[in-house]
Design a protein around this motif. Structure first.
Motif, PDB file in Angstrom:
ATOM      1  N   PHE A  73       0.827  -1.206   0.000  1.00 57.13           N
ATOM      2  CA  PHE A  73       0.000   0.000   0.000  1.00 57.13           C
ATOM      3  C   PHE A  73       0.864   1.260   0.000  1.00 57.13           C
ATOM      4  O   PHE A  73       0.585   2.219  -0.737  1.00 57.13           O
ATOM      5  N   GLN A  74       1.897   1.271   0.822  1.00 58.54           N
ATOM      6  CA  GLN A  74       2.752   2.460   0.893  1.00 58.54           C
ATOM      7  C   GLN A  74       3.462   2.709  -0.427  1.00 58.54           C
ATOM      8  O   GLN A  74       3.544   3.850  -0.895  1.00 58.54           O
ATOM      9  N   ARG A  75       3.976   1.658  -1.033  1.00 57.66           N
ATOM     10  CA  ARG A  75       4.624   1.807  -2.346  1.00 57.66           C
ATOM     11  C   ARG A  75       3.616   2.306  -3.390  1.00 57.66           C
ATOM     12  O   ARG A  75       3.921   3.212  -4.173  1.00 57.66           O
ATOM     13  N   LEU A  76       2.430   1.725  -3.394  1.00 63.86           N
ATOM     14  CA  LEU A  76       1.419   2.091  -4.380  1.00 63.86           C
ATOM     15  C   LEU A  76       0.980   3.542  -4.213  1.00 63.86           C
ATOM     16  O   LEU A  76       0.773   4.254  -5.202  1.00 63.86           O
ATOM     17  N   SER A  77       0.855   3.993  -2.979  1.00 71.91           N
ATOM     18  CA  SER A  77       0.420   5.371  -2.737  1.00 71.91           C
ATOM     19  C   SER A  77       1.432   6.379  -3.276  1.00 71.91           C
ATOM     20  O   SER A  77       1.057   7.439  -3.778  1.00 71.91           O
ATOM     21  N   VAL A  78       2.728   6.055  -3.181  1.00 68.64           N
ATOM     22  CA  VAL A  78       3.757   6.941  -3.723  1.00 68.64           C
ATOM     23  C   VAL A  78       3.653   6.997  -5.247  1.00 68.64           C
ATOM     24  O   VAL A  78       3.714   8.073  -5.854  1.00 68.64           O
ATOM     25  N   ILE A  79       3.475   5.840  -5.861  1.00 69.01           N
ATOM     26  CA  ILE A  79       3.390   5.781  -7.329  1.00 69.01           C
ATOM     27  C   ILE A  79       2.190   6.573  -7.836  1.00 69.01           C
ATOM     28  O   ILE A  79       2.299   7.358  -8.793  1.00 69.01           O
ATOM     29  N   LEU A  84       0.786  13.726 -10.055  1.00 66.92           N
ATOM     30  CA  LEU A  84       0.814  15.187  -9.970  1.00 66.92           C
ATOM     31  C   LEU A  84       2.166  15.712 -10.437  1.00 66.92           C
ATOM     32  O   LEU A  84       2.241  16.747 -11.123  1.00 66.92           O
ATOM     33  N   PHE A  85       3.226  15.020 -10.094  1.00 64.65           N
ATOM     34  CA  PHE A  85       4.567  15.427 -10.522  1.00 64.65           C
ATOM     35  C   PHE A  85       4.689  15.329 -12.041  1.00 64.65           C
ATOM     36  O   PHE A  85       5.248  16.228 -12.695  1.00 64.65           O
ATOM     37  N   ILE A  86       4.148  14.264 -12.615  1.00 66.76           N
ATOM     38  CA  ILE A  86       4.192  14.097 -14.076  1.00 66.76           C
ATOM     39  C   ILE A  86       3.452  15.230 -14.764  1.00 66.76           C
ATOM     40  O   ILE A  86       3.931  15.806 -15.755  1.00 66.76           O
ATOM     41  N   TYR A  87       2.273  15.584 -14.246  1.00 66.18           N
ATOM     42  CA  TYR A  87       1.502  16.684 -14.823  1.00 66.18           C
ATOM     43  C   TYR A  87       2.259  18.003 -14.705  1.00 66.18           C
ATOM     44  O   TYR A  87       2.297  18.807 -15.652  1.00 66.18           O
ATOM     45  N   ASP A 127      12.210   8.275  -3.036  1.00 63.58           N
ATOM     46  CA  ASP A 127      10.775   7.983  -2.952  1.00 63.58           C
ATOM     47  C   ASP A 127      10.446   6.512  -3.124  1.00 63.58           C
ATOM     48  O   ASP A 127       9.645   5.961  -2.375  1.00 63.58           O
ATOM     49  N   HIS A 128      11.043   5.861  -4.109  1.00 59.35           N
ATOM     50  CA  HIS A 128      10.588   4.526  -4.496  1.00 59.35           C
ATOM     51  C   HIS A 128      11.440   3.382  -3.962  1.00 59.35           C
ATOM     52  O   HIS A 128      11.046   2.225  -4.089  1.00 59.35           O
ATOM     53  N   ILE A 129      12.586   3.700  -3.377  1.00 63.41           N
ATOM     54  CA  ILE A 129      13.390   2.656  -2.728  1.00 63.41           C
ATOM     55  C   ILE A 129      13.496   2.957  -1.236  1.00 63.41           C
ATOM     56  O   ILE A 129      13.113   2.141  -0.398  1.00 63.41           O
ATOM     57  N   HIS A 130      14.007   4.135  -0.905  1.00 63.24           N
ATOM     58  CA  HIS A 130      14.096   4.529   0.506  1.00 63.24           C
ATOM     59  C   HIS A 130      12.698   4.739   1.096  1.00 63.24           C
ATOM     60  O   HIS A 130      12.422   4.345   2.220  1.00 63.24           O
ATOM     61  N   PHE A 131      11.811   5.393   0.352  1.00 58.41           N
ATOM     62  CA  PHE A 131      10.402   5.646   0.659  1.00 58.41           C
ATOM     63  C   PHE A 131      10.133   7.000   1.323  1.00 58.41           C
ATOM     64  O   PHE A 131      10.418   7.212   2.496  1.00 58.41           O
ATOM     65  N   GLN A 132       9.580   7.896   0.511  1.00 61.11           N
ATOM     66  CA  GLN A 132       9.018   9.165   0.972  1.00 61.11           C
ATOM     67  C   GLN A 132       7.999   9.622  -0.071  1.00 61.11           C
ATOM     68  O   GLN A 132       7.832   8.986  -1.110  1.00 61.11           O
ATOM     69  N   TYR A 133       7.357  10.768   0.230  1.00 58.34           N
ATOM     70  CA  TYR A 133       6.344  11.311  -0.691  1.00 58.34           C
ATOM     71  C   TYR A 133       6.810  12.631  -1.313  1.00 58.34           C
ATOM     72  O   TYR A 133       6.060  13.586  -1.390  1.00 58.34           O
ATOM     73  N   ASN A 134       8.040  12.682  -1.775  1.00 56.01           N
ATOM     74  CA  ASN A 134       8.549  13.925  -2.344  1.00 56.01           C
ATOM     75  C   ASN A 134       7.996  14.216  -3.735  1.00 56.01           C
ATOM     76  O   ASN A 134       7.942  15.374  -4.146  1.00 56.01           O
TER      77      ASN A 134
END
Length: 494
Positions: A73-79, A84-87, A127-134
């Motif tokens: 869930f945490q990984r999916l939520s970041v993805i 928004l970043f892509i946009y 974001d995707h290995i260490h894990f944050q919502y940057n």
């Protein structure tokens, strides 16, 4: 797993189970809620989705709970939030005025910029290995930058105000936003020489900006003000008791300062100038704890760090006010504010270097000088993030990803500015090449030596200090470049 998994799991549990009045008081876990209220509400919203994956992750007492469903869930939520970043990157690319005619789409500045941002090595591993919502936070920042470039000033101001109440580290670049909006939006006209026409100052526009800031702040902090908890919230957001440096020294001026203090301490002990029994233990063992007591050099206070930061950003703000140069001047000031705050800020995290690297991408495709500075800062700054991934299985992953991004950055920017002088001089090239033997020593050779037991902090210290040299050099070179550019523009105007 990174400790940030537990940080955000705990915040999910706090916001889901506890009333608003306890959010910033709950301390069952050492990872207490220390982000602004909008991010707390973001966690609250996520928690109502998380309960369908694994309700146990939302139990406050379940410390270090890491079920497969929780991690998924945490990984999916970041993805998903990265959309928004892509946009935002798409909007920024739309602001680029392409003067170059490229036969191949891969050589177009817009394509290069999109890859430099979307494929950024630092953002990817944090974001995707260490894990944050940057990702989505940078999305808000880049969307606000795009709106300012499109002269949609009120939208840009609103987005940045919202961003500040998601993560207060973006205060690093607040001076750039404030001065640019005041200079470009509140003054409606300039004189023929580009100087301000004071009579064109609009009180209505200042009022509109003030209303945006006040309304967003009221929405975020208002409930806690009503509860009488604003001092508690502020104490969580600005924990000055944590010490000058993070556990791993961020590669900034204070890392060099700490290293010099250590060197002088060792020299003082050998020459019997210092009494070993009176030296604080932390300064001569790991030296990487949060509280760092200097032995020879004066200890640094939060006020001293604030004054140094203010002095460091002052020239960039001065340039923006008196020689704005439109959105380009704003971006230069934004990067310099971020980098200056990183260099001299209090308790800076190593991940904060991304706040300078990512917006510098926007400048790197415009001028060869900016491209050269970007390559130095990005390569050094990204390398300084290596200690975040410290397990053996992560070693080949981070090296491969770093190599791919670095090769693309060098090759694409070199191709873009093929008619210009080399982007790096021989000394800069040698400095960057030396990162390779440094990594080999820290990851392969040092763990096999007996020094590892007695001096486990050495790899982190070497990485921090060596990268601090490169980042300091890039900061100074960018300042000189901006000063030279503004001077040449003034001479042409005369």
């Amino acid at each position: 797993y990174s400790t940030d998994f537990e940080v955000h799991r705990n915040w999910l549990a706090i916001t889901h189970n506890l009333p608003l009045s306890q959010w910033y008081y709950e301390a069952t876990s050492e990872w207490t809620l220390d982000y602004p209220p909008f991010f707390a509400w973001f966690e609250y919203a996520l928690s109502h989705i998380a309960k369908y994956f694994d309700p146990q992750m939302l139990v406050v007492e379940n410390l270090n709970y890491t079920s497969r469903a929780t991690i998924f869930f945490q990984r999916l939520s970041v993805i998903l939030t990265d959309t928004l970043f892509i946009y935002a990157v798409n909007q920024c690319c739309g602001c680029i005025n392409e003067k170059r005619v490229a036969k191949d789409i891969l050589e177009k500045p817009v394509f290069i910029l999109a890859v430099l941002l979307l494929w950024n090595f630092g953002l990817l591993i944090v974001d995707h290995i260490h894990f944050q919502y940057n990702g989505f936070l940078f999305g808000l920042m880049f969307l606000s930058v795009a709106r300012l470039c499109q002269k949609r000033y009120l939208e840009g101001a609103l987005l940045f105000a919202v961003l500040l109440h998601f993560k207060h580290i973006y205060m690093y670049v607040a001076p750039a936003y404030g001065i640019y909006l005041l200079r470009s939006y509140c003054f409606t006209a300039n004189n023929a020489d580009g100087s301000l026409k004071w009579r064109s100052f609009s009180f209505l526009r200042v009022t509109l900006l003030g209303l945006i800031v006040c309304l967003v702040s009221a929405l975020s902090l208002g409930p806690f003000l009503v509860l009488g908890q604003l001092p508690q919230v502020i104490s969580r957001l600005f924990p000055f008791k944590r010490g000058l440096c993070h556990a791993y020294w961020a590669p900034n001026f204070w890392a060099l300062y700490n290293a010099v203090d250590k060197a002088l301490t060792i020299l003082g002990l050998k020459c019997n100038f210092l009494d070993g029994t009176k030296i604080p233990k932390a300064s001569m063992t790991g030296g990487l704890v949060q509280e760092f007591q200097h032995t020879v050099l004066p200890s640094v206070t939060p006020l001293a760090a604030l004054i140094c930061t203010f002095i460091a950003i002052l020239p960039s703000v001065f340039f923006l006010w008196f020689k704005p140069q439109g959105s380009r001047g704003f971006l230069q000031c934004l990067v310099l504010c971020a980098l200056s705050s990183f260099m001299f800020g209090w308790h800076v995290h190593e991940k904060a270097i991304l706040l300078a690297i990512l917006p510098l991408s926007l400048l790197s495709i415009q001028r060869a000088k900016d491209a050269g500075i970007y390559l130095i800062l990005a390569t050094t700054g990204h390398f300084s993030l290596f200690p975040l991934l410290f397990t053996p299985p992560e070693l080949p992953i981070k090296i491969l990803l770093m190599l791919l991004f670095t090769v693309y950055s060098f090759s694409s920017l070199k191709s873009l500015f093929r008619r210009a002088k080399p982007l790096l001089n021989w000394l800069e090239t040698i400095y960057l090449i030396q990162l390779v033997p440094l990594e080999i020593f820290c990851e392969i050779i040092f763990p096999l030596t007996p020094w590892k037991q007695h001096f486990p902090f050495v790899p982190l210290l070497l990485t921090s200090v060596y990268c601090a040299l490169g980042i300091t050099y890039a900061w100074l070179k960018l300042y000189i470049s901006v000063l030279t550019e503004r001077t040449s523009v003034r001479q042409k105007a005369e």
